[in-house]
Design an enzyme around this catalytic site. Structure first.
Site, PDB file in Angstrom:
ATOM      1  N   SER A 100      59.355  19.157   5.684  1.00 24.09           N
ATOM      2  CA  SER A 100      58.524  20.082   6.585  1.00 24.09           C
ATOM      3  C   SER A 100      59.335  21.521   6.504  1.00 24.09           C
ATOM      4  CB  SER A 100      58.538  19.322   8.012  1.00 24.09           C
ATOM      5  OG  SER A 100      57.517  20.078   8.871  1.00 24.09           O
ATOM      6  N   LYS A 141      42.553  26.046  10.722  1.00 26.11           N
ATOM      7  CA  LYS A 141      43.275  27.458  10.879  1.00 26.11           C
ATOM      8  C   LYS A 141      44.661  27.354  10.747  1.00 26.11           C
ATOM      9  CE  LYS A 141      43.197  31.242  14.158  1.00 26.11           C
ATOM     10  NZ  LYS A 141      42.709  31.817  15.457  1.00 26.11           N
TER      11      LYS A 141
END
Length: 448
Positions: A100, A141
């Site tokens: 991550s 988004k």
């Protein structure tokens, strides 16, 4: 005369020797572990400042992280790319991961190295975790933003853009060998000496501030490790969600005990310190403000119960507010999404339940004790002594000594008559600390 120039040269050499030794090339090594938080960004900044002040050849960061906050990650990337010293991200030790946020940090560094049996990738952005522990994916988004950010990091460093994008869009993870073959990383090394040997002569993947692209020269370098400061150790504990949560609640309880038992000052002092530490710890990984408000409301209910007993009404309200606030504390979106992973939240749920039960029991029994204490007649004072029965232990003529409720009292005969030792008397009044007594009726019960 010929010896003088020689002695002068020796003297100059001795004077210059320390400076020559001090000019030896240095590589700094620091360690970053755990969740990426704002404090992690502070750590990176401190490590880079140390390396820059000492004109280091490079700074190696041994990284092992499952990820963390996006804002902190981008701040770290910015610090690395504005460093005047090459920063090498080294996924180390064996078994470590750069997942991550850790992958973004690595992709933004001047060089990436990995130890065997490590992994890199899995960068899909998430909002948090649902109540059953499943991942809540970020909306399109946000996904598009992080995909573009990863692509730009890869393009700028000349690394594999396709693989970098898959880190985000497909949650791709790579082993060191796979990452090296895919041109995502530059070195696979067993340890720091092996890394220095293999990276020697390599060119940085990104320009170093003020120097441009740098060819690394690790020939005959001195390795210096940057140890953890006291604040590093402290924050590593405080940034643990479970520890921060417990500190917050114990701190609030300390304040409550302090307010309910004025004069001692220790509970409220310790409580205030723990409360501040808990809030600091929560601030490093984020929390829901609504949860804090509900926990504070619960404590207000508990205080109200202690001051104005309602036979459990405020206690029930306090326990309910406490549990809801605790669950909301680490969540957002009304508590359906959590900011921490399932393992951490499972541990926290146990702590929440245990604390809620203990608080409920404490205030429930504490409330009962308060009610009984308020209903009980005072056991000392003039009103309580009137009517008490005792025995004379020293003749009242008219003054003497009587024994009432196991205590010796100075007493005086109300009528002035002499009352002999062993006779039973009854208290009819008090004058200061002197009892006014009279002979008791025959059926009066003496209170030993």
């Amino acid at each position: 005369m010929r010896k003088e120039p020689l002695l002068l040269l020796i003297l100059i050499a001795l004077i210059l020797a320390p400076s020559v030794q001090g000019a030896k090339k240095v590589v700094y090594v620091a360690k970053v572990e755990g969740t990426i938080t704002e404090y992690t960004a502070d750590q990176f900044q401190r490590y880079i400042d140390i390396a820059e002040r000492n004109n280091a050849e490079a700074l190696i960061i041994e990284l092992n992280t499952p990820g963390g906050l996006g804002d902190a990650m981008m701040r770290i990337v910015s610090e690395i790319q504005n460093s005047s010293v090459p920063v090498i991200i080294y996924v180390y030790p064996r078994g470590a991961i750069a997942a991550s946020a850790g992958t973004y940090i690595a992709m933004g560094s001047h060089l990436i190295a990995m130890a065997p049996a490590t992994s890199i990738g899995a960068c899909e952005p998430i909002l948090g975790y649902s109540q059953n522990g499943s991942i809540v994916r970020a909306p399109e988004k946000i996904r598009n933003f992080y995909t573009a950010y990863m692509r730009s990091l890869a393009e700028e460093s000349g690394r594999n853009t396709t693989a970098a994008v898959k880190f985000v869009t497909e949650d791709l993870s790579l082993t060191p060998e796979e990452a090296l073959k895919a041109h995502v990383i530059e070195v696979v090394a067993d340890d720091v000496p092996d890394l220095l040997r293999k990276a020697n002569g390599m060119r940085t993947k990104l320009p170093v501030k003020g120097k441009g692209y740098v060819v690394l020269d690790f020939t005959d370098v001195q390795v210096r490790h940057i140890g953890n400061s006291i604040s590093d150790v402290l924050i590593s504990y405080l940034s643990n969600p479970a520890i921060a949560y417990i500190l917050l609640n114990v701190g609030i309880l300390g304040l409550i005990f302090g307010f309910l038992t004025p004069g001692w000052h220790v509970p409220e002092t310790v409580g205030a310190i723990l409360l501040v530490l808990g809030v600091v710890g929560l601030g490093y990984f984020g929390y829901n403000t609504a949860g804090v408000i509900l926990i504070i409301l619960a404590m207000i209910f508990f205080i109200a119960e202690a001051l104005t007993p309602t036979f459990g009404l405020f206690t029930v309200a306090g326990v309910a507010s406490f549990i809801m606030g605790s669950l909301l504390l680490f969540g957002k979106g009304g508590g359906s999404i959590y900011l921490i992973n399932r393992e951490t939240f499972s541990m926290l749920r146990i702590a929440i339940i245990v604390l809620a039960v203990l608080l409920g029991l404490f205030f429930l029994f504490g409330m009962t004790a308060v009610v009984r204490a308020r209903r009980r007649k005072p056991e000392t004072g003039k009103e309580e002594m009137i009517g008490a029965v005792g025995k004379v232990v020293e003749d009242l003529d008219p003054e003497g000594v009587v024994k009432v409720r196991g205590e010796l009292w100075k007493a005086v005969s109300k009528t002035g008559e002499i009352i002999r030792v062993g006779e039973t008397v009854k208290v009819t009044g008090m004058r200061g600390l002197t009892l006014i007594v009279e002979k008791a009726e025959g059926d009066a019960e003496w209170q030993e």
